[in-house]
Write a protein that holds these residues in place. Structure first.
Motif, mmCIF file in Angstrom:
data_model
loop_
_atom_site.group_PDB
_atom_site.id
_atom_site.type_symbol
_atom_site.label_atom_id
_atom_site.label_comp_id
_atom_site.label_asym_id
_atom_site.label_seq_id
_atom_site.Cartn_x
_atom_site.Cartn_y
_atom_site.Cartn_z
ATOM 1 N N GLY A 195 -23.718 44.166 13.805
ATOM 2 C CA GLY A 195 -24.695 43.283 14.314
ATOM 3 C C GLY A 195 -26.101 43.428 13.939
ATOM 4 O O GLY A 195 -26.647 42.356 14.077
ATOM 5 N N TYR A 211 -27.088 40.669 11.388
ATOM 6 C CA TYR A 211 -27.099 39.497 11.763
ATOM 7 C C TYR A 211 -28.660 39.292 12.240
ATOM 8 O O TYR A 211 -29.321 38.180 12.147
ATOM 9 C CB TYR A 211 -26.035 39.202 12.865
ATOM 10 N N TYR A 215 -25.044 33.952 20.841
ATOM 11 C CA TYR A 215 -24.669 35.340 21.187
ATOM 12 C C TYR A 215 -24.721 35.545 22.636
ATOM 13 O O TYR A 215 -23.843 36.287 23.339
ATOM 14 C CB TYR A 215 -25.531 36.278 20.461
ATOM 15 N N GLU A 258 -21.289 34.307 23.564
ATOM 16 C CA GLU A 258 -20.373 35.085 22.944
ATOM 17 C C GLU A 258 -20.232 36.572 23.792
ATOM 18 O O GLU A 258 -19.271 37.046 24.126
ATOM 19 C CB GLU A 258 -20.566 35.299 21.592
ATOM 20 N N LEU A 259 -21.367 37.066 24.023
ATOM 21 C CA LEU A 259 -21.090 38.419 24.290
ATOM 22 C C LEU A 259 -20.383 38.548 25.855
ATOM 23 O O LEU A 259 -19.831 39.676 25.977
ATOM 24 C CB LEU A 259 -22.552 39.198 24.421
ATOM 25 N N ALA A 267 -18.257 37.915 16.652
ATOM 26 C CA ALA A 267 -19.923 37.934 16.158
ATOM 27 C C ALA A 267 -19.952 37.337 14.870
ATOM 28 O O ALA A 267 -20.803 36.564 14.496
ATOM 29 C CB ALA A 267 -20.426 39.408 16.411
#
Length: 174
Positions: free
Chosen positions: A41, A44, A70, A73-74, A115
């Motif tokens: 991570g 990114y 994100y 997504e998370l 991710a």
């Protein structure tokens, strides 16, 4: 139907062990660790921040789109992982040890892969010339997680779908 699912599960486990067998070579194990770390991570965030600060044409929009992607997504990854509760191969199979210690207990979907595909999709939407290296790296992040013994192949596939879906949704929103 149940018999087909069991057969698919058995085929996946065979494929998993076929892939993991290649990690007996020290170079592949080393590369798998390094590629997996790239998917942790911070890289990114660093690239996104760098583009936001130093790329005047699309950098800021890229950064904000990535934040939205994100942000989708998370929580989706977390809800799926903690609802499905699929044990990792290294926790399920007797006598098998992963090459790394996973950060959590469950394997489905792969958060690293999700991710990586979020990043690749958002990046290539703004910078299409990076399509091949971005998706190659995202795919290698997923493969590295299997080679390290912490994910099954379908965890990677599910992570890819989650990442692509969240990135495309973010692109539609922004």
């Amino acid at each position: 139907m149940k018999t087909r699912l069991m057969a698919l599960g058995a085929q996946e486990v065979r494929f998993f062990f076929w892939l993991v067998a290649h990690n007996e070579k020290r170079t592949i194990a080393f590369l798998s660790r390094q590629i997996s770390r790239m998917g942790d991570g911070p890289l990114y965030a660093l690239i996104g921040l760098g583009l936001w600060l130093f790329e005047p044409v699309s950098g800021q929009l890229f950064f904000y789109t990535g934040l939205v992607a994100y942000a989708l997504e998370l929580p989706l990854y977390w809800v799926l992982k903690n609802s499905i509760k699929r044990d990792r191969p290294c926790h399920k199979m007797t006598g098998f040890e992963a090459l790394i210690e996973p950060s959590d207990k469950f394997s489905f979907p792969s958060g690293h892969t999700a991710a990586a595909f979020v990043f690749a999709t958002v990046l290539t939407s703004f910078y299409p010339v990076l399509l091949i290296p971005a998706y190659l790296l995202a795919s290698l992040v997923g493969l590295s997680r299997v080679l390290l013994g912490v994910h099954y192949p379908t965890d990677i596939l599910a992570g890819m779908v989650v990442g692509l879906t969240c990135a495309l949704t973010a692109l539609a929103i922004v």
